[in-house]
Design an enzyme around this catalytic site. Structure first.
Site, PDB file in Angstrom:
ATOM      1  CG  HIS A   1      -5.161  -1.295  -1.838  1.00  0.00           C
ATOM      2  ND1 HIS A   1      -4.841  -2.444  -1.151  1.00  0.00           N
ATOM      3  CD2 HIS A   1      -4.598  -0.264  -1.145  1.00  0.00           C
ATOM      4  CE1 HIS A   1      -4.114  -2.115  -0.075  1.00  0.00           C
ATOM      5  NE2 HIS A   1      -3.956  -0.811  -0.063  1.00  0.00           N
TER       6      HIS A   1
ATOM      7  CB  SER B   1      -0.968  -0.049   1.195  1.00  0.00           C
ATOM      8  OG  SER B   1      -1.990   0.907   1.072  1.00  0.00           O
TER       9      SER B   1
END
Length: 245
Positions: A159, A124
């Site tokens: 993501h 992330s």
């Protein structure tokens, strides 16, 4: 040889440990020193403990480097980071992470470690930070952040498959030139770059994909090309999807 890895999973999200084992398998030492940087989460104690719980049973020497309550002077901080075989950066706020690193000079130290052969990786925000720019929710709504350490040319979007709006927003940013061409990582996939070039792509499942996304001069605005990935825990190469416009 300088290497970094973008992770779409790991100890914080997965139970199988495949991506973390893959990272350790690329370390330069048989029993590597692995430092976790939880800066993007504000050094959340639970996050650090989860890392230690996951890595202590493995054949490595795990540690955590907090910066919000820093204890080392500049010389000790440099010596510590340069001694690491792997630096693993956690998720959270990409913009805040970059700001805190720069205040403490950690950005410069990570560049030095990278040049010296330390494997840099993260999930992330910990994947975003290595590129020239990234797709982020650091400011609330999804947007582009034309800022990063620049160790990886181009941009990164984490993501890509799991958060609503990620795919369309990132493609729009690349199409408009707000972000340069880059890499979109779905949850469960991971990519290794050597001297800035993709050298390996892996996945936990055949459905997890890594994409190369670039602007298109034709009608699409941006195009994504799926990269073939090696299926971890298996003997075959899984197709990470088919190229699409």
């Amino acid at each position: 040889m300088s290497r970094l890895a973008l992770l779409g999973g790991g100890f914080s999200t997965d139970e199988d440990g495949l991506l973390d084992d893959w990272v350790l398998g690329h370390a330069r030492a048989a029993r590597p020193k692995v430092c976790f940087l939880p800066t993007a989460s504000g050094d959340a104690p639970a996050y650090a403990e989860k890392f230690l719980a996951a890595f202590r049973p493995r054949s490595c020497e795990p540690s955590v480097l907090p910066l919000f309550r820093r204890e080392s002077d500049d010389a000790a901080l440099r010596a510590f980071l340069l001694a690491q075989d792997v630096v693993y950066v956690g998720g959270g706020n990409t913009a805040n992470l970059l700001a805190v690193w720069r205040v403490h000079g950690v950005d410069r130290l990570l560049r030095e470690a990278y040049a010296g052969g330390t494997l840099l990786c993260g999930i992330s925000a910990g994947a975003n930070c290595w590129a020239e720019g990234s797709h982020t929710d650091s400011f609330g709504p999804l947007t582009h952040l034309p800022d990063g350490l620049g160790l990886l040319p181009g941009s990164v979007c984490p993501h890509y498959d799991s958060e609503p709006g990620r795919r369309s927003s990132y493609r729009a940013a690349v199409a408009s030139g707000a972000l340069s061409a880059g890499w979109a990582v779905e949850d469960g996939a991971a990519a290794l770059f050597t001297d800035g070039r993709l050298t390996e792509a892996v996945t936990q499942t055949p459905d997890a994909r890594l994409y190369r996304v670039r602007a298109d001069t034709g009608a699409y605005g941006a195009v994504e090309e799926a990269v073939p990935c090696r299926l971890l825990g298996g003997d075959v190469t899984a197709s990470c999807g088919t190229p699409s416009g």
